[in-house]
Design an enzyme around this catalytic site. Structure first.
Site, PDB file in Angstrom:
ATOM      1  N   ASN A  46       0.866  -1.164   0.000  1.00 42.82           N
ATOM      2  CA  ASN A  46       0.000   0.000   0.000  1.00 42.82           C
ATOM      3  C   ASN A  46       0.912   1.226   0.000  1.00 42.82           C
ATOM      4  OD1 ASN A  46      -1.518   2.269   1.217  1.00 42.82           O
ATOM      5  ND2 ASN A  46      -3.167   0.765   1.335  1.00 42.82           N
ATOM      6  N   HIS A  57      -3.252   0.330  -3.637  1.00 43.87           N
ATOM      7  CA  HIS A  57      -3.389  -0.622  -2.541  1.00 43.87           C
ATOM      8  C   HIS A  57      -2.366  -1.732  -2.790  1.00 43.87           C
ATOM      9  CE1 HIS A  57      -7.747   0.493  -1.273  1.00 43.87           C
ATOM     10  NE2 HIS A  57      -7.068   1.564  -1.665  1.00 43.87           N
ATOM     11  N   GLU A  59      -2.629  -4.969  -3.066  1.00 46.04           N
ATOM     12  CA  GLU A  59      -3.014  -5.957  -4.076  1.00 46.04           C
ATOM     13  C   GLU A  59      -2.912  -5.385  -5.487  1.00 46.04           C
ATOM     14  OE1 GLU A  59      -5.482  -6.724  -0.325  1.00 46.04           O
ATOM     15  OE2 GLU A  59      -4.808  -4.977  -1.460  1.00 46.04           O
ATOM     16  N   CYS A  84     -10.012  -5.154   0.465  1.00 45.14           N
ATOM     17  CA  CYS A  84     -11.172  -4.256   0.490  1.00 45.14           C
ATOM     18  C   CYS A  84     -12.050  -4.554  -0.733  1.00 45.14           C
ATOM     19  CB  CYS A  84     -10.690  -2.802   0.470  1.00 45.14           C
ATOM     20  SG  CYS A  84      -9.906  -2.333  -1.095  1.00 45.14           S
ATOM     21  N   CYS A  87     -10.120  -4.029  -4.072  1.00 43.87           N
ATOM     22  CA  CYS A  87      -9.195  -5.120  -4.395  1.00 43.87           C
ATOM     23  C   CYS A  87      -9.930  -6.442  -4.614  1.00 43.87           C
ATOM     24  CB  CYS A  87      -8.130  -5.232  -3.320  1.00 43.87           C
ATOM     25  SG  CYS A  87      -7.097  -3.748  -3.238  1.00 43.87           S
ATOM     26  N   ASP A 147      -8.041   5.783   4.513  1.00 44.74           N
ATOM     27  CA  ASP A 147      -7.687   4.719   3.587  1.00 44.74           C
ATOM     28  C   ASP A 147      -8.871   3.800   3.305  1.00 44.74           C
ATOM     29  OD1 ASP A 147      -5.510   3.526   1.998  1.00 44.74           O
ATOM     30  OD2 ASP A 147      -5.911   1.774   3.247  1.00 44.74           O
TER      31      ASP A 147
END
Length: 151
Positions: A46, A57, A59, A84, A87, A147
């Site tokens: 991140n 992010h 991922e 999240c 992602c 975030d």
């Protein structure tokens, strides 16, 4: 789930990325992509804080660094934190077959939705990952809330 792959070892790559992000002043979330044999394809972290870019992010960083692949169905995305919705959408869009989650205590993300849509999700419930992020959240709640879209 491939019994010959040690998912805890794969998680160590993502943890290294998370620690590097923390050392840079960012949020300690790391990720890595592997092929179905456990061969490392890419790694990321991140970097939203470091680069003032809300789309970086862990991922997505690892995914982008893997480059264009013929298929993602047999790939493994390993992340220190449950992905999240953003992602999770990436995982579904590109049909990544397996997601290994370091922990989902601090944030459950889209884990159940991914499972419902046929993605193999392995939650390792890592105390190391959980403590790393919970410590960050305690020290910088305003950055964490921003975030996850609550800032």
């Amino acid at each position: 789930m491939d019994q010959s792959i040690n998912y805890s070892e794969l998680l160590q790559v993502a943890i290294q990325e998370a620690l590097q992000g923390l050392a840079e002043g960012g949020i300690p979330i790391g990720a890595a992509m592997f092929d179905h044999h456990g061969l490392l394809l890419s790694r990321g972290r991140n970097r939203r804080v470091q680069e003032a870019d809300p789309s970086i992010h862990a991922e997505t960083d690892a995914f982008r660094k893997a480059g264009r692949l013929q298929t993602y169905r047999d790939k493994i995305m390993v992340t220190t934190l449950a992905p999240c919705w953003y992602c999770s959408g990436l995982v579904r869009q590109f049909k990544i077959g397996t997601v290994v989650v370091g922990e989902s205590r601090n944030f459950p993300g889209g884990v159940e939705w991914l499972r419902q849509t046929g993605v193999t999700v392995i939650d390792l419930d890592s105390t190391e990952c959980a403590e790393m992020l919970s410590g960050y959240i305690r020290s910088k709640p305003e950055v964490w809330n921003e975030d996850i879209g609550e800032g």
